[in-house]
Scaffold this motif. Sequence first.
Motif, mmCIF file in Angstrom:
data_model
loop_
_atom_site.group_PDB
_atom_site.id
_atom_site.type_symbol
_atom_site.label_atom_id
_atom_site.label_comp_id
_atom_site.label_asym_id
_atom_site.label_seq_id
_atom_site.Cartn_x
_atom_site.Cartn_y
_atom_site.Cartn_z
ATOM 1 N N GLN A 357 0.837 -1.205 0.000
ATOM 2 C CA GLN A 357 0.000 0.000 0.000
ATOM 3 C C GLN A 357 0.871 1.253 0.000
ATOM 4 O OE1 GLN A 357 -3.097 -0.062 2.978
ATOM 5 N NE2 GLN A 357 -3.801 -2.099 2.369
ATOM 6 N N GLY A 372 -2.711 9.157 10.992
ATOM 7 C CA GLY A 372 -3.200 7.900 10.419
ATOM 8 C C GLY A 372 -2.053 6.974 10.070
ATOM 9 N N VAL A 378 -4.841 1.750 11.168
ATOM 10 C CA VAL A 378 -5.343 2.435 9.964
ATOM 11 C C VAL A 378 -4.557 1.919 8.756
ATOM 12 C CG1 VAL A 378 -5.575 4.683 8.807
ATOM 13 C CG2 VAL A 378 -5.884 4.516 11.297
ATOM 14 N N PRO A 379 -5.220 1.326 7.778
ATOM 15 C CA PRO A 379 -4.463 0.886 6.591
ATOM 16 C C PRO A 379 -3.705 2.062 5.972
ATOM 17 C CG PRO A 379 -6.712 0.045 6.520
ATOM 18 C CD PRO A 379 -6.658 1.014 7.677
ATOM 19 N N ARG A 381 -3.209 2.924 3.040
ATOM 20 C CA ARG A 381 -3.909 3.627 1.947
ATOM 21 C C ARG A 381 -4.959 4.588 2.484
ATOM 22 N NH1 ARG A 381 -6.174 -1.816 0.396
ATOM 23 N NH2 ARG A 381 -7.904 -2.047 1.835
ATOM 24 N N ASP A 382 -5.478 4.318 3.705
ATOM 25 C CA ASP A 382 -6.489 5.206 4.278
ATOM 26 C C ASP A 382 -5.871 6.432 4.948
ATOM 27 O OD1 ASP A 382 -8.337 3.478 3.325
ATOM 28 O OD2 ASP A 382 -8.774 2.525 5.243
ATOM 29 N N ALA A 383 -4.557 6.483 5.022
ATOM 30 C CA ALA A 383 -3.895 7.665 5.593
ATOM 31 C C ALA A 383 -3.740 8.769 4.551
ATOM 32 C CB ALA A 383 -2.536 7.283 6.156
ATOM 33 N N ARG A 386 -7.569 13.152 1.132
ATOM 34 C CA ARG A 386 -8.247 13.304 -0.169
ATOM 35 C C ARG A 386 -8.937 14.653 -0.259
ATOM 36 N NH1 ARG A 386 -7.915 7.875 -1.884
ATOM 37 N NH2 ARG A 386 -7.559 6.618 -0.075
#
Length: 386
Positions: A357, A372, A378-379, A381-383, A386
């Motif tokens: 990731q 994050g 927290v994965p 990629r979710d950190a 956006r």
Amino acid sequence: MIAGAGLAGLRTLEELRARGYGGAVTLIGAETRPPYDRPPLSKGVLSGAVDDTTLRHDLSALGADVRLGEPATGLGDGVLRTGRGEYPFDRLVLATGAVPVPLPGPGPQRMLRTLDDALSLRALLRPGLRLAVVGAGWIGAELATAAAARGCQVTVVEAGPAPLAAAIGAEAGAKTAPWYAAAGVELRVGAGVSSVQPGGLALAGGQWLPADEIVTAIGIRPQVSWLAGSGVAVDDGVKTDEQLRASAPGIFAAGDCAAFWSLRYRRLLRFEHWDVALRAPAVVAANLLGGSESYDPVPYFWSEQFGRMVQYAGYHGGADQLIWRGDPAGERFAACWLAGGKLAAVLTVGLPRDLQQGRRVIASGQPVDTAGLADPAVPVRDAVLR
Ligand code: FAD
């Protein structure tokens, strides 16, 4: 014409054939063995799990004129020279890899670059052998792992302040120091070697380290000395542009011997990574056949040491922040380097998903949320912000 029959040389040939090129290709290699894989040399070969790492047993199916045991010695005027003859070429790919850097001194020192190096070293490893490894880099760590597992009395001598300091910086490298002691390996950091002597190492400061065998693993240099006077520009490796074209027309370079212009990082970079030798040849082959593709990877490297899978993606030169994800004293954690709020590089220990990731997040160039990123729940990629 391809000079160098290692991974990058073989992959260039494979990629040419995969793209439908049916013309003549000569593959020249200094070693007498057909192309083989090097990462297992310091892992499965030393441990005894693997004997042969030949990359493909059907080399003849590629329809090339393969000339092994014939090092290229010079280049000029569209001709490549070896000790056995002269080879005119229309296009040339330089893939001659790298060679280990030796230490000064009259004592015997071993290196670990070739399959024969690994096999002869393996034959020496026995319980009680006093083995001195100079250099706590990737290779030194893997070698110490294998030797300790075979019962050797291993001392690793490192001039820098921590293992892997040259590769990932002292702060991150220091997190791997306890692994040595836990494996029964003595690690001496900040200990430069003045010379290799019969029976041991003369250390800077006058100390003496006795050893039955010494392996020098202080780094490698690109194998480009044979290009002197050829007109091909060299700067810590064959200089290429982002399309892997060298300074002379019709000549390309890939793998450990090439310093390519990185569009992503806006500088010349030379990596000693298997993944580069694997993938850059696809770009070389495309451009040999008239294309204009760029090679612009998020670099990737892995190492297996002291029972751990260590992976690194990106490039932390220029990073301004280092964030830990998980407990670096534990078995699974990651180090995340940020530059200007974006993920620049990630080092993972036992966390392959974070690595994957992270590599994608680095490639995306999106800014990340540091809280994050620091939270293993927290994965990665979710950190991304956006
Ligand atoms: P090489 O594999 O060095 O091949 C170049 C070939 O060219 C050699 O056979 C050489 O003899 C030949 N040659 C040299 N000079 C001449 C000449 N003048 N004429 C003709 N032929 C010539 N990378 C990772 O990412 N992860 C790992 O875990 C890892 N482990 C490794 C462990 C070891 C022990 C070693 C040595 C390397 C490891 N690497 C690892 C690095 C990886 O193997 C290299 O990046 C990769 O092999 C580079 O491929 P190459 O084809 O560019 O060079």
